[in-house]
Design a protein around this motif. Structure first.
Motif, PDB file in Angstrom:
ATOM      1  N   LEU A 309       0.824  -1.208   0.000  1.00  0.00           N
ATOM      2  CA  LEU A 309       0.000   0.000   0.000  1.00  0.00           C
ATOM      3  C   LEU A 309       0.858   1.257   0.000  1.00  0.00           C
ATOM      4  CD1 LEU A 309      -2.781  -1.024   2.537  1.00  0.00           C
ATOM      5  CD2 LEU A 309      -2.801  -1.214   0.043  1.00  0.00           C
ATOM      6  N   GLN A 310       0.419   2.229  -0.781  1.00  0.00           N
ATOM      7  CA  GLN A 310       1.079   3.534  -0.849  1.00  0.00           C
ATOM      8  C   GLN A 310       0.010   4.623  -0.781  1.00  0.00           C
ATOM      9  OE1 GLN A 310       3.492   3.538  -4.392  1.00  0.00           O
ATOM     10  NE2 GLN A 310       4.563   1.675  -3.816  1.00  0.00           N
ATOM     11  N   TRP A 311      -0.630   4.711   0.363  1.00  0.00           N
ATOM     12  CA  TRP A 311      -1.729   5.651   0.549  1.00  0.00           C
ATOM     13  C   TRP A 311      -1.224   6.905   1.264  1.00  0.00           C
ATOM     14  CZ3 TRP A 311      -5.624   1.552   2.850  1.00  0.00           C
ATOM     15  CH2 TRP A 311      -5.966   0.643   1.844  1.00  0.00           C
ATOM     16  N   ASP A 312      -0.332   7.613   0.643  1.00  0.00           N
ATOM     17  CA  ASP A 312       0.331   8.748   1.286  1.00  0.00           C
ATOM     18  C   ASP A 312      -0.603   9.897   1.615  1.00  0.00           C
ATOM     19  OD1 ASP A 312       2.659   7.337   1.114  1.00  0.00           O
ATOM     20  OD2 ASP A 312       3.413   8.394  -0.660  1.00  0.00           O
ATOM     21  N   TYR A 313      -1.703  10.029   0.833  1.00  0.00           N
ATOM     22  CA  TYR A 313      -2.596  11.165   1.034  1.00  0.00           C
ATOM     23  C   TYR A 313      -3.993  10.747   1.490  1.00  0.00           C
ATOM     24  CZ  TYR A 313       1.030  14.054  -0.988  1.00  0.00           C
ATOM     25  OH  TYR A 313       2.222  14.698  -1.210  1.00  0.00           O
ATOM     26  N   LEU A 314      -4.103   9.572   2.085  1.00  0.00           N
ATOM     27  CA  LEU A 314      -5.378   9.140   2.648  1.00  0.00           C
ATOM     28  C   LEU A 314      -5.566   9.781   4.018  1.00  0.00           C
ATOM     29  CD1 LEU A 314      -7.906   7.360   2.562  1.00  0.00           C
ATOM     30  CD2 LEU A 314      -6.541   5.506   3.557  1.00  0.00           C
ATOM     31  N   MET A 315      -6.741  10.398   4.220  1.00  0.00           N
ATOM     32  CA  MET A 315      -6.999  11.136   5.456  1.00  0.00           C
ATOM     33  C   MET A 315      -7.866  10.354   6.447  1.00  0.00           C
ATOM     34  SD  MET A 315      -5.438  14.044   4.967  1.00  0.00           S
ATOM     35  CE  MET A 315      -6.161  15.251   6.066  1.00  0.00           C
ATOM     36  N   LYS A 316      -8.852   9.623   5.913  1.00  0.00           N
ATOM     37  CA  LYS A 316      -9.780   8.909   6.795  1.00  0.00           C
ATOM     38  C   LYS A 316      -9.956   7.477   6.288  1.00  0.00           C
ATOM     39  CE  LYS A 316     -12.346  13.130   7.896  1.00  0.00           C
ATOM     40  NZ  LYS A 316     -13.672  13.802   7.904  1.00  0.00           N
ATOM     41  N   LEU A 317     -10.039   6.529   7.228  1.00  0.00           N
ATOM     42  CA  LEU A 317     -10.128   5.114   6.860  1.00  0.00           C
ATOM     43  C   LEU A 317     -11.063   4.391   7.813  1.00  0.00           C
ATOM     44  CD1 LEU A 317      -9.115   2.585   5.276  1.00  0.00           C
ATOM     45  CD2 LEU A 317      -7.207   2.482   6.911  1.00  0.00           C
ATOM     46  N   ALA A 318     -11.993   3.596   7.250  1.00  0.00           N
ATOM     47  CA  ALA A 318     -12.874   2.739   8.040  1.00  0.00           C
ATOM     48  C   ALA A 318     -12.737   1.307   7.522  1.00  0.00           C
ATOM     49  CB  ALA A 318     -14.321   3.211   7.940  1.00  0.00           C
ATOM     50  N   ILE A 319     -12.557   0.358   8.427  1.00  0.00           N
ATOM     51  CA  ILE A 319     -12.334  -1.037   8.046  1.00  0.00           C
ATOM     52  C   ILE A 319     -13.362  -1.922   8.746  1.00  0.00           C
ATOM     53  CG2 ILE A 319     -10.690  -2.943   7.976  1.00  0.00           C
ATOM     54  CD1 ILE A 319      -8.444  -0.895   8.266  1.00  0.00           C
ATOM     55  N   ALA A 320     -14.177  -2.616   7.961  1.00  0.00           N
ATOM     56  CA  ALA A 320     -15.167  -3.540   8.522  1.00  0.00           C
ATOM     57  C   ALA A 320     -14.665  -4.982   8.526  1.00  0.00           C
ATOM     58  CB  ALA A 320     -16.477  -3.443   7.740  1.00  0.00           C
ATOM     59  N   LYS A 321     -13.809  -5.335   7.568  1.00  0.00           N
ATOM     60  CA  LYS A 321     -13.308  -6.711   7.491  1.00  0.00           C
ATOM     61  C   LYS A 321     -12.426  -7.016   8.697  1.00  0.00           C
ATOM     62  CE  LYS A 321     -10.343  -7.818   4.288  1.00  0.00           C
ATOM     63  NZ  LYS A 321      -9.327  -8.601   5.000  1.00  0.00           N
ATOM     64  N   THR A 322     -12.283  -8.304   9.000  1.00  0.00           N
ATOM     65  CA  THR A 322     -11.424  -8.740  10.099  1.00  0.00           C
ATOM     66  C   THR A 322      -9.967  -8.395   9.798  1.00  0.00           C
ATOM     67  OG1 THR A 322     -12.925 -10.563  10.597  1.00  0.00           O
ATOM     68  CG2 THR A 322     -10.684 -10.724  11.461  1.00  0.00           C
ATOM     69  N   ILE A 323      -9.311  -7.790  10.772  1.00  0.00           N
ATOM     70  CA  ILE A 323      -7.918  -7.414  10.600  1.00  0.00           C
ATOM     71  C   ILE A 323      -7.150  -7.675  11.898  1.00  0.00           C
ATOM     72  CG2 ILE A 323      -8.398  -5.007  11.203  1.00  0.00           C
ATOM     73  CD1 ILE A 323      -6.166  -4.225   9.193  1.00  0.00           C
ATOM     74  N   ASP A 324      -5.982  -8.281  11.777  1.00  0.00           N
ATOM     75  CA  ASP A 324      -5.151  -8.541  12.946  1.00  0.00           C
ATOM     76  C   ASP A 324      -4.641  -7.226  13.538  1.00  0.00           C
ATOM     77  OD1 ASP A 324      -5.566 -11.137  12.306  1.00  0.00           O
ATOM     78  OD2 ASP A 324      -3.497 -11.601  11.756  1.00  0.00           O
ATOM     79  N   PHE A 325      -4.544  -7.177  14.841  1.00  0.00           N
ATOM     80  CA  PHE A 325      -4.059  -5.977  15.526  1.00  0.00           C
ATOM     81  C   PHE A 325      -2.661  -5.591  15.042  1.00  0.00           C
ATOM     82  CE2 PHE A 325      -2.502  -3.937  19.629  1.00  0.00           C
ATOM     83  CZ  PHE A 325      -3.211  -2.759  19.430  1.00  0.00           C
ATOM     84  N   GLU A 326      -1.823  -6.571  14.853  1.00  0.00           N
ATOM     85  CA  GLU A 326      -0.456  -6.291  14.407  1.00  0.00           C
ATOM     86  C   GLU A 326      -0.446  -5.687  13.007  1.00  0.00           C
ATOM     87  OE1 GLU A 326       3.902  -8.522  14.316  1.00  0.00           O
ATOM     88  OE2 GLU A 326       2.076  -9.718  14.528  1.00  0.00           O
TER      89      GLU A 326
END
Length: 419
Positions: A309-326
């Protein structure tokens, strides 16, 4: 059975404005040939005429929910013909519109679902007053010449249009020079769309959709732009500058993919963009830095590779899928301008926290302080608001405290933290 006794309701319906016809025929369609009602086409004309004389004020029709039924489709078609000169809002399928020559200058809202009718010719449509446009399942064979072009520029001018929704990735084949309008003669006419008043735009991320975006002159008043990426995610841009060169270059790039990889006879146009490549392109544009939001859905296939990922200019993010804390922590480190993050299915938290406890890296927990404690890593981050949760397994209060302590010791820019 079809009821012919609507005359009895004449006075009650005389001032009705909205008309909705809903018919679901089931697996097999009902036609004149196999119907035990033995109704002829002329009967539909008669019924529609009588109904229109009794209910003369209709200005809104919704005939989208008519499937697999020739009889009622013809009835809808006849009814629209009667009211076309006064309709303000139209929602229907192409087969219920094919006999109508055109709509009045009063038309403000148009919703057409072209599913199973890829090569469709709409009635003549004046765009003067049109404010709301939804086209679903439109193919490369869609004929844009139904919309009246500006005689001076040759562009299709949607002067009053404020809301546009292209509901699927089945969008018209276009290229960066303009829209290909397919005529019955086989010729092609290229034109651009102009939307000087547009405030809201939503579509799906496919090369053909990007071609359409690359061929449109957008309003500087545009407030919201939403771009769904299959069932995986949705990009949302607030007050976006879609006419800016960097943004248009991204659209044009994917438009060229569409031109080179699609077969001219392919109506579907469902070649989809790669999630990582496309989002990297969008979120590398500085002009979008103040407005960019990405919402990642519940799809659980392995498409979120943090290392790519190269999201240098992303300001806000919402994630519904399962994601590991690490993985989430690694993501935070890689998004230098992210200020707002929500993740509602964070898992494997205890493994990270317990590992850091045993290695002496949690000075925020006083009971664990020791003389050989290692320094805590400080994240290079601008994150201000962070909300974490686990929908399936709610954390205990003790676990929530541990998570908050862990994060606050590493992300010094946090102003709000919920977990």
């Amino acid at each position: 059975m079809i009821c012919y006794e609507f005359e009895n309701c004449g006075k009650a319906l005389a001032n009705a404005r909205d008309l909705e016809l809903e018919v679901f025929a089931g697996p097999q369609s009902v036609s004149y040939e196999d119907s035990d009602m033995s109704l002829e086409a002329s009967k539909m004309i008669d019924i529609a005429g009588r109904f229109a004389s009794l209910v003369p004020r209709i200005d809104t029709v919704n005939f989208c929910r008519i499937t697999g039924n020739t009889i009622y489709t013809d009835l809808a078609d006849e009814l629209i013909k009667h009211y076309a000169h006064q309709l303000v809002n139209v929602s229907g399928r192409p087969e219920a519109l094919h006999s109508t020559q055109g709509f009045s200058t009063h038309l403000r809202s148009l919703h057409v679902d072209c599913y199973l009718k890829p090569r469709v010719k709409l009635p003549y449509i004046r765009t003067d007053a049109l404010k709301h446009l939804e086209l679903e399942a439109v193919s490369s064979g869609f004929d844009w010449s139904s919309f009246v072009a500006d005689p001076e520029t040759g562009n299709i001018l949607f002067e009053s249009l404020e809301y546009v929704y292209f509901g699927t990735s089945f969008l018209p084949r276009v290229n960066v020079d303009g829209i290909e309008i397919w005529r019955t003669s086989g010729g092609k006419l290229q034109q651009k769309l102009s939307m000087p008043s547009l405030k809201y735009l939503r579509t799906f991320a496919s090369p053909i959709a990007c071609s359409l975006l690359a061929s449109t002159i957008f309003s500087e008043k545009l407030e919201t732009f939403k771009l769904a990426i299959m069932d995986k995610a949705e990009v949302e841009l607030t007050n976006p500058r879609l006419n800016s060169l960097p943004v248009q270059q991204v659209f044009s790039k994917y438009a060229s993919i569409s031109s080179s990889e699609h077969n001219d006879n392919d109506d579907r146009g469902i070649l989809l963009v790669d999630f990582t490549t496309f989002t990297n392109e969008i979120f590398s544009i500085p002009e979008l830095a103040d407005s960019s939001f990405l919402s990642i859905g519940y799809a659980q296939d392995d498409y979120l590779d943090v290392n790519k990922l190269q999201w240098d200019y992303l300001m806000k993010l919402a994630i519904a899928k399962t994601i590991d804390f690490e993985v989430l922590l690694d993501l935070i480190k890689r998004l230098p301008r992210l200020i707002d993050l929500i993740a509602i299915n964070v898992c494997k938290v205890s493994a990270v926290i317990n590992t850091n406890r045993t290695s002496g890296m949690m000075p925020e927990t006083q009971s664990l302080v020791s003389c050989d404690m290692k320094p805590v890593e400080q994240y290079s981050s601008n994150l201000q608001r962070l909300s974490l949760d686990n929908e399936r397994l709610k954390w205990s209060e003790e676990a929530s405290v541990d998570i908050r302590n862990y994060l606050m010791a590493r992300i010094k820019t946090l102003e709000f933290l919920s977990c």
